[in-house]
Design an enzyme around this catalytic site. Structure first.
Site, PDB file in Angstrom:
ATOM      1  N   LYS A  53       4.298  -0.608  11.493  1.00 47.51           N
ATOM      2  CA  LYS A  53       5.161   0.549  11.226  1.00 47.51           C
ATOM      3  C   LYS A  53       4.616   1.787  11.945  1.00 47.51           C
ATOM      4  O   LYS A  53       5.374   2.558  12.534  1.00 47.51           O
ATOM      5  CB  LYS A  53       5.259   0.808   9.714  1.00 47.51           C
ATOM      6  CG  LYS A  53       6.138  -0.206   9.006  1.00 47.51           C
ATOM      7  CD  LYS A  53       6.021  -0.154   7.501  1.00 47.51           C
ATOM      8  CE  LYS A  53       6.737  -1.369   6.902  1.00 47.51           C
ATOM      9  NZ  LYS A  53       6.551  -1.511   5.460  1.00 47.51           N
ATOM     10  N   GLN A  97       3.684   1.284   0.603  1.00 45.72           N
ATOM     11  CA  GLN A  97       3.665  -0.144   0.929  1.00 45.72           C
ATOM     12  C   GLN A  97       3.472  -0.975  -0.348  1.00 45.72           C
ATOM     13  O   GLN A  97       2.554  -0.718  -1.128  1.00 45.72           O
ATOM     14  CB  GLN A  97       2.524  -0.429   1.932  1.00 45.72           C
ATOM     15  CG  GLN A  97       2.465  -1.856   2.397  1.00 45.72           C
ATOM     16  CD  GLN A  97       3.690  -2.284   3.208  1.00 45.72           C
ATOM     17  OE1 GLN A  97       4.181  -1.562   4.068  1.00 45.72           O
ATOM     18  NE2 GLN A  97       4.218  -3.466   2.911  1.00 45.72           N
ATOM     19  N   ASP A 120      12.656   3.900   2.230  1.00 45.88           N
ATOM     20  CA  ASP A 120      12.808   2.490   1.864  1.00 45.88           C
ATOM     21  C   ASP A 120      14.034   2.286   0.967  1.00 45.88           C
ATOM     22  O   ASP A 120      14.423   1.157   0.694  1.00 45.88           O
ATOM     23  CB  ASP A 120      11.554   2.002   1.115  1.00 45.88           C
ATOM     24  CG  ASP A 120      10.717   1.048   1.952  1.00 45.88           C
ATOM     25  OD1 ASP A 120      11.208   0.609   3.011  1.00 45.88           O
ATOM     26  OD2 ASP A 120       9.582   0.752   1.545  1.00 45.88           O
TER      27      ASP A 120
END
Ligand code: NAD
Length: 292
Positions: A53, A97, A120
């Site tokens: 990422k 994460q 997200d």
């Protein structure tokens, strides 16, 4: 002839569009969008995802800010970091994460993220916006899945879509997105009776289960679009392999188009994360509409 949907190429194209939008924002507003990623602990797979990422974010011209915290970090300290990032005017996107270490509630931490920085798309507010058909930030993997389906058929309206799997991360938001495309959506899951018959009805068959080759070739209707979200590591003939939730070899014969694993939905996830970040930056900073 079956179309093998090239997720790598579609993702590369999307990343290029994001880079162009970032360049335009920099030129016109002197702003560099920034993504902050929070990693708690040393999970090897998570470290690889975070590194990927980071690289993709920088390649797109955006700033990548990494916060790596030890496994023993207290929940309160992760929450405090997220609150700081919420307040930081330079930060456009925040990604925590997953999975978090067991002593930390991911539900609590995720819902601390400001919805307009939730790239997200996992906060309750963004899930609610998706449900209500309002503008928000949409989870990356389902977003990528719909983009891939639309490379085959731009207008999905009226098609019968079956989504196998009802996770918060993939299945449920994917069903909502297909509904927003005016598909007639069926959600199937572990308690569904006669899954084979349900799948055979699908014009668009999406699998997000996590069971290698669960979906058999004769469950696929002739001419269907098959989107395989599954990523399963298996050992076969003494070799380690990645396979999807669909029995690719058999399903390919019936399908009009199918995503391979690897190289299908997988590469779309990071591309959509970058897309969400540039969209979040433009909205939050009032920079007007961006085309990505
Ligand atoms: P999950 O374990 O959270 O959810 C699995 C779902 O499958 C559940 O809703 C369950 O009801 C359903 N299910 C389980 N057994 C079933 C059965 N026998 N028949 C029908 N349904 C059944 O998983 P997830 O997070 O949604 O991930 C699903 C798959 O997608 C995994 O292989 C994962 O690795 C992959 N994935 C890929 C990406 C990506 O491409 N970047 C991102 C997320 C997940």
């Amino acid at each position: 002839m079956t179309t093998v949907i090239d997720g790598k190429a579609v993702a590369a194209d999307l990343r290029e569009k994001v880079a162009q939008a970032v360049a335009k924002i920099k030129e016109e507003h002197n702003v560099q969008p920034a993504l902050a990623v929070v990693l708690v602990g040393e999970d090897p797979a998570s470290q690889v995802y975070v590194r990927n990422k980071h690289t993709a974010t920088e390649k797109s011209g955006m700033r990548s800010i990494e916060h790596k915290l030890p496994e023993t970090t207290r929940e309160e300290d992760v929450v405090a970091l997220v609150r700081n990032l919420n307040e930081d005017p330079e930060v456009d996107g925040i990604l925590v994460q997953l999975p978090l270490p067991k002593h930390i509630s991911s539900d609590r931490v995720l819902n601390e993220i400001h919805p307009d920085k939730d790239v997200d798309g996992l906060t309750e507010v963004n899930a609610g916006r998706l449900m209500l058909g309002k503008d928000g930030l949409v989870p990356c993997t389902p977003q990528g899945s719909v983009i891939l389906a639309k490379t085959v058929k731009e207008n999905l309206s009226g098609l019968k879509a079956v989504v196998v799997g009802r996770s918060i991360l993939v299945g449920k938001p994917l069903a909502m997105l297909l509904l927003a495309e005016n598909c007639t959506v069926t959600m199937a899951h572990s308690r569904t009776k006669d899954l084979a018959a349900v799948c055979r009805e699908a014009d668009i068959l999406c699998a997000a289960v996590g069971i290698p080759r669960l979906i058999k070739g004769d469950w696929v209707k002739k001419g269907a679009i098959v989107i395989d979200v599954g990523i399963n590591r298996i050992e076969e003939d003494g070799k380690k392999r990645l396979v999807g939730d669909v029995d690719y070899g058999a399903a390919k014969d019936a399908a009009a188009a199918i995503t391979p694993v690897p190289g299908g939905v997988g590469p779309m996830t990071i591309a959509c994360l970058l897309r969400n970040t540039v969209l979040a930056a433009a909205r939050r900073r009032g920079l007007g509409a961006v085309e990505v």
